[in-house]
Design a protein around this motif. Structure first.
Motif: not given
Length: 240
Positions: A117-122
């Motif tokens: 999981t990331t808060t940035g661009t997939p």
């Protein structure tokens, strides 16, 4: 080149042993070509079994990641289990939203896949490790073995946002079927939900403008849809 040396030393050993009549010369040539033959075999074996003259080289490739589904309601990352124990998965994805055909990872024991999981661009980060020759000299001697750039392992890291949904292809089909079955019911319930939210908001603020009412209606419809989707996803995951 070492294969050429192996063939040459084998032929030379045979010829010297058969056709050289002077005992001293034949013995000398037999020892020389015999040692060349043994040395060639030893290093060929080490190159084949222990990757002698080679090192592991890792490269990293980063590409954009887009939903594998066509729905605008949610972003999907799909997978297909390989085998019955679900120990290995083939992931299905797109690099761009405009891409027509989906792509998938390889079904190979040397390929591993991880979802993070990331808060940035997939994005998709692929780390590939291969055997490569450590020098031009090593490649000169062993290059004919055609084992340069042999795959050691490949790891795919799928970085997705929290709103992404990861489903198996079976679960995705079941979800699509459930959505079609519930479409009419959901539309009616959504209408009632929106009306109730608007009424509750007007009780608090009777002087709301049409723009404010429209904003609340839109937000309520989106919220109901999100809740309905999450509920159906939970049902699908539980039953599949």
């Amino acid at each position: 080149m070492i294969l050429v040396l192996l063939v040459f030393s084998t032929i030379a050993l045979f010829l010297s042993f058969i056709y050289v009549h002077r005992n001293s010369l034949r013995l000398t040539l037999t020892v020389i070509f015999g040692l060349l033959l043994l040395t060639s075999l030893v290093f060929i074996s080490k190159n084949d079994g222990q990757h002698y003259g080679m090192v592991q080289t890792t490269t990293t490739k980063t590409t954009t990641l887009a939903s594998a589904g066509s729905s605008k309601q949610m972003d999907l990352l799909l997978y297909q289990s390989v085998g019955t124990a679900d120990k290995h998965r083939v992931y299905i994805y797109k690099n761009t939203a405009s891409q027509k055909k989906v792509q998938h990872t390889k079904a190979d024991t040397k390929v591993a896949n991880h979802v993070k999981t990331t808060t940035g661009t997939p994005k998709l980060v692929t780390k590939t490790t291969r055997w490569t020759y450590q020098s031009n000299a090593s490649k000169f001697w062993f290059g004919l073995a055609d084992n340069d750039s042999q795959l050691v392992k490949r790891t795919n890291y799928f970085y997705v946002n929290k709103n992404w949904v990861v489903l198996s292809t079976t679960q995705a089909k079941a979800f699509s079927k459930l959505m079609k079955q519930q479409q009419t019911t959901l539309k009616a319930r959504a209408k009632v939900y929106v009306q109730n939210q608007v009424k509750a908001a007007m009780v608090k603020n009777p002087t709301m403008s049409q723009a404010q009412i429209a904003k609340i209606s839109k937000a309520a419809a989106a919220q109901y849809q999100a809740n309905a989707i999450q509920s159906m996803l939970a049902t699908v995951k539980q039953n599949q």
